[in-house]
Design a protein around this motif. Structure first.
Motif, mmCIF file in Angstrom:
data_model
loop_
_atom_site.group_PDB
_atom_site.id
_atom_site.type_symbol
_atom_site.label_atom_id
_atom_site.label_comp_id
_atom_site.label_asym_id
_atom_site.label_seq_id
_atom_site.Cartn_x
_atom_site.Cartn_y
_atom_site.Cartn_z
ATOM 1 N N HIS A 187 11.326 -13.266 0.864
ATOM 2 C CA HIS A 187 12.067 -12.086 0.436
ATOM 3 C C HIS A 187 12.411 -11.237 1.662
ATOM 4 O O HIS A 187 11.636 -11.178 2.631
ATOM 5 C CB HIS A 187 11.258 -11.260 -0.552
ATOM 6 N N THR A 188 13.539 -10.581 1.595
ATOM 7 C CA THR A 188 13.990 -9.769 2.725
ATOM 8 C C THR A 188 14.257 -8.318 2.340
ATOM 9 O O THR A 188 14.640 -7.517 3.195
ATOM 10 C CB THR A 188 15.265 -10.365 3.341
ATOM 11 N N LYS A 189 14.075 -7.971 1.072
ATOM 12 C CA LYS A 189 14.250 -6.587 0.661
ATOM 13 C C LYS A 189 13.433 -6.313 -0.589
ATOM 14 O O LYS A 189 12.990 -7.234 -1.285
ATOM 15 C CB LYS A 189 15.717 -6.266 0.411
ATOM 16 N N GLY A 190 13.235 -5.041 -0.859
ATOM 17 C CA GLY A 190 12.491 -4.641 -2.049
ATOM 18 C C GLY A 190 11.961 -3.230 -1.893
ATOM 19 O O GLY A 190 12.226 -2.535 -0.903
ATOM 20 N N LYS A 191 11.199 -2.795 -2.874
ATOM 21 C CA LYS A 191 10.567 -1.485 -2.813
ATOM 22 C C LYS A 191 9.337 -1.544 -1.901
ATOM 23 O O LYS A 191 8.899 -2.612 -1.482
ATOM 24 C CB LYS A 191 10.182 -1.022 -4.221
ATOM 25 N N ILE A 192 8.787 -0.375 -1.609
ATOM 26 C CA ILE A 192 7.604 -0.249 -0.765
ATOM 27 C C ILE A 192 6.503 0.410 -1.580
ATOM 28 O O ILE A 192 6.756 1.387 -2.306
ATOM 29 C CB ILE A 192 7.927 0.591 0.489
ATOM 30 N N GLN A 193 5.282 -0.123 -1.485
ATOM 31 C CA GLN A 193 4.157 0.419 -2.244
ATOM 32 C C GLN A 193 2.999 0.786 -1.306
ATOM 33 O O GLN A 193 2.783 0.121 -0.293
ATOM 34 C CB GLN A 193 3.634 -0.614 -3.250
ATOM 35 N N LEU A 194 2.247 1.814 -1.671
ATOM 36 C CA LEU A 194 0.989 2.173 -1.025
ATOM 37 C C LEU A 194 -0.114 2.061 -2.062
ATOM 38 O O LEU A 194 -0.033 2.663 -3.134
ATOM 39 C CB LEU A 194 1.044 3.599 -0.471
ATOM 40 N N GLN A 195 -1.155 1.313 -1.728
ATOM 41 C CA GLN A 195 -2.180 0.989 -2.715
ATOM 42 C C GLN A 195 -3.274 2.051 -2.835
ATOM 43 O O GLN A 195 -3.645 2.705 -1.860
ATOM 44 C CB GLN A 195 -2.844 -0.335 -2.369
ATOM 45 N N SER A 196 -3.814 2.143 -4.042
ATOM 46 C CA SER A 196 -5.109 2.766 -4.288
ATOM 47 C C SER A 196 -6.043 1.650 -4.702
ATOM 48 O O SER A 196 -5.799 0.969 -5.702
ATOM 49 C CB SER A 196 -5.016 3.817 -5.403
ATOM 50 N N GLU A 197 -7.111 1.443 -3.908
ATOM 51 C CA GLU A 197 -7.926 0.245 -4.126
ATOM 52 C C GLU A 197 -9.414 0.517 -3.898
ATOM 53 O O GLU A 197 -10.111 -0.243 -3.232
ATOM 54 C CB GLU A 197 -7.435 -0.875 -3.212
ATOM 55 N N GLY A 198 -9.892 1.652 -4.439
ATOM 56 C CA GLY A 198 -11.326 1.913 -4.408
ATOM 57 C C GLY A 198 -11.818 2.757 -3.258
ATOM 58 O O GLY A 198 -13.012 3.032 -3.172
ATOM 59 N N ALA A 199 -10.909 3.175 -2.356
ATOM 60 C CA ALA A 199 -11.339 3.961 -1.201
ATOM 61 C C ALA A 199 -10.396 5.127 -0.975
ATOM 62 O O ALA A 199 -9.174 5.003 -1.122
ATOM 63 C CB ALA A 199 -11.389 3.093 0.051
ATOM 64 N N GLU A 200 -10.958 6.252 -0.600
ATOM 65 C CA GLU A 200 -10.166 7.432 -0.282
ATOM 66 C C GLU A 200 -9.447 7.230 1.058
ATOM 67 O O GLU A 200 -10.058 6.813 2.045
ATOM 68 C CB GLU A 200 -11.069 8.661 -0.202
ATOM 69 N N ILE A 201 -8.158 7.526 1.080
ATOM 70 C CA ILE A 201 -7.369 7.366 2.294
ATOM 71 C C ILE A 201 -6.277 8.437 2.322
ATOM 72 O O ILE A 201 -5.799 8.885 1.274
ATOM 73 C CB ILE A 201 -6.751 5.949 2.369
ATOM 74 N N PHE A 202 -5.915 8.855 3.520
ATOM 75 C CA PHE A 202 -4.890 9.868 3.715
ATOM 76 C C PHE A 202 -3.731 9.261 4.511
ATOM 77 O O PHE A 202 -3.948 8.498 5.460
ATOM 78 C CB PHE A 202 -5.456 11.067 4.476
ATOM 79 N N TYR A 203 -2.502 9.637 4.126
ATOM 80 C CA TYR A 203 -1.304 9.173 4.809
ATOM 81 C C TYR A 203 -0.464 10.367 5.250
ATOM 82 O O TYR A 203 -0.401 11.382 4.556
ATOM 83 C CB TYR A 203 -0.450 8.302 3.882
ATOM 84 N N LYS A 204 0.211 10.212 6.377
ATOM 85 C CA LYS A 204 1.163 11.230 6.821
ATOM 86 C C LYS A 204 2.233 10.570 7.702
ATOM 87 O O LYS A 204 2.096 9.413 8.110
ATOM 88 C CB LYS A 204 0.464 12.352 7.594
ATOM 89 N N ASN A 205 3.295 11.330 7.959
ATOM 90 C CA ASN A 205 4.370 10.886 8.858
ATOM 91 C C ASN A 205 4.884 9.493 8.482
ATOM 92 O O ASN A 205 4.944 8.574 9.318
ATOM 93 C CB ASN A 205 3.892 10.892 10.314
ATOM 94 N N ILE A 206 5.282 9.347 7.229
ATOM 95 C CA ILE A 206 5.829 8.077 6.755
ATOM 96 C C ILE A 206 7.335 8.097 6.991
ATOM 97 O O ILE A 206 8.079 8.827 6.316
ATOM 98 C CB ILE A 206 5.515 7.862 5.273
ATOM 99 N N VAL A 207 7.787 7.313 7.951
ATOM 100 C CA VAL A 207 9.187 7.362 8.397
ATOM 101 C C VAL A 207 9.785 5.967 8.344
ATOM 102 O O VAL A 207 9.178 4.995 8.793
ATOM 103 C CB VAL A 207 9.293 7.928 9.828
ATOM 104 N N LEU A 208 10.980 5.865 7.805
ATOM 105 C CA LEU A 208 11.712 4.608 7.754
ATOM 106 C C LEU A 208 12.988 4.720 8.587
ATOM 107 O O LEU A 208 13.764 5.656 8.411
ATOM 108 C CB LEU A 208 12.054 4.228 6.310
ATOM 109 N N THR A 209 13.165 3.787 9.504
ATOM 110 C CA THR A 209 14.352 3.728 10.349
ATOM 111 C C THR A 209 15.142 2.489 9.992
ATOM 112 O O THR A 209 14.627 1.371 10.081
ATOM 113 C CB THR A 209 13.968 3.689 11.844
ATOM 114 N N LYS A 210 16.364 2.670 9.559
ATOM 115 C CA LYS A 210 17.195 1.532 9.180
ATOM 116 C C LYS A 210 17.690 0.804 10.417
ATOM 117 O O LYS A 210 18.044 1.405 11.421
ATOM 118 C CB LYS A 210 18.366 2.004 8.316
ATOM 119 N N LEU A 211 17.721 -0.525 10.335
ATOM 120 C CA LEU A 211 18.202 -1.363 11.424
ATOM 121 C C LEU A 211 19.527 -1.988 11.024
ATOM 122 O O LEU A 211 19.785 -2.214 9.856
ATOM 123 C CB LEU A 211 17.191 -2.473 11.728
ATOM 124 N N ASP A 212 20.353 -2.283 12.018
ATOM 125 C CA ASP A 212 21.615 -2.948 11.747
ATOM 126 C C ASP A 212 21.348 -4.348 11.202
ATOM 127 O O ASP A 212 20.420 -5.012 11.642
ATOM 128 C CB ASP A 212 22.453 -3.048 13.028
#
Length: 260
Positions: free
Chosen positions: A235-260
Motif C-alpha cells: 500500500h502507498t496511501k491511507g489514513k494515519i493512526q496512533l495507538q492506545s495499547e496499555g501504556a500512557e504516552i504523550f505526543y507533540k509536534n506532529i507534522v506532515l510534509t508532502k513530497l512530490d
C-alpha cells in the motif's frame, strides 16, 4: 567506511527533507483533536467516556487504559511525518508489567476496528520500549498487506528478522521485522532498555520519530538514525493512526510534509 547505495540515498533524503519544515502541515494543532477521530475497542467511533485521548499543554495524552486509536480524517500519500513522544508512568491490564507500547500506523485502509476489533489494517511503525522502529504488518487478511526489508542473514529469537542496510531482502505479510540494534535478548518487561542502546532515549525523555513515505518505500528514523527501511509496500496511501495499547504516552509536534 564503505556506504551502501541505501545508506547514501537515506542520507540524501535526510539532507533534502531537513529544511522542509516550512512546507509542513501540523496534524495536531496543539489545542484539540480536530482532524482526528477516536476509535476504542467495544465502544466504536468517537465514544471515549474514560478520556483515553485528551489534550493539554500542547500535547496529546494517550492514557492507554483502553485499547484503541486516534485516526486522521484524511488519507495521505508521499509524505514525511515527524512527531515527538515520551512515555508516562501508567500502564494497565494485561500490559501492566509489560514493555510500554504504542505505535504509528501508516497506510491505514478499510474498516475501523478490522484488526482485532481495534485498528484499521495498516503497516505499523512500532513505538515500544527497546524496539521503536520495528515494522509490523497489521492485517488479518492473508497477503493483503506486505513489505520487503533488507535483513541480517540469521533470524532473531522467535524467528524475527532484524533490519540491516544492504542485507538479504525478506518479505512478510504478517508479523514483524525488528529495527536496527534491537537487543537480541529483548524482554517484554516494563522499563526494558537494550544493552548499549544508543537509539532510544531513557523513559520519560522525549524521542523524535520520523517516517519518510514515498511510493512503496518507508524509511524510519529514531532520533535522527535510520533504523528500518521497507520497500515494495503493498500500500502507498491511507489514513494515519496512533495507538492506545496499555501504556500512557504523550505526543507533540506532529507534522506532515508532502513530497512530490
Amino acid at each position: 567506511m564503505k556506504l551502501s547505495a541505501t545508506s547514501i540515498v537515506s542520507a540524501l533524503c535526510v539532507f533534502l527533507f531537513s529544511g522542509c519544515s516550512e512546507n509542513g502541515v501540523a496534524l495536531f494543532n496543539g489545542e484539540n483533536l480536530n482532524g482526528w477521530y477516536t476509535y476504542i475497542k467495544g465502544r466504536g467511533k468517537n465514544s471515549d467516556p474514560n478520556k483515553v485521548f485528551t489534550v493539554s499543554d500542547k500535547m496529546i495524552r494517550v492514557s492507554g487504559e483502553e485499547f484503541g486509536c486516534l485516526t486522521t480524517d484524511n488519507e495521505y500519500e508521499n509524505y514525511k511525518i515527524s512527531l515527538e513522544y515520551k512515555w508516562g508512568a501508567n500502564t494497565y491490564g494485561k500490559r501492566e508489567s509489560k514493555a510500554r507500547d504504542s505505535g504509528l500506523l501508516l497506510h491505514s485502509t478499510g474498516s475501523d476496528g478490522a484488526f482485532e476489533g481495534i485498528w484499521m489494517e495498516s503497516i505499523e511503525c512500532n513505538i515500544i520500549e527497546g524496539g521503536t522502529g520495528d515494522f509490523w504488518v497489521v492485517s488479518e487478511t492473508p497477503n493483503r498487506y506486505f513489505i520487503t526489508v533488507p535483513c541480517e542473514d540469521k533470524s532473531q529469537p522467535g524467528g524475527r528478522f532484524r533490519f540491516r542496510d544492504g542485507g538479504k531482502e525478506q518479505t512478510i505479510s504478517k508479523g514483524s521485522i525488528s529495527r536496527l540494534k534491537r537487543d537480541s535478548n529483548w524482554k517484554d518487561t516494563k522499563g526494558f532498555r537494550g544493552v548499549n542502546d544508543d537509539i532510544e532515549n531513557p523513559s520519560g525523555e522525549w524521542n523524535k520519530l520520523e517516517c519518510i513515505v514515498k511510493g512503496g518505500r518507508i524509511e524510519v528514523y529514531v532520533n535522527g538514525k535510520l533504523v528500518n527501511l521497507a520497500t515494495n509496500s503493498s500500500h502507498t496511501k491511507g489514513k494515519i493512526q496512533l495507538q492506545s495499547e496499555g501504556a500512557e504516552i504523550f505526543y507533540k509536534n506532529i507534522v506532515l510534509t508532502k513530497l512530490d
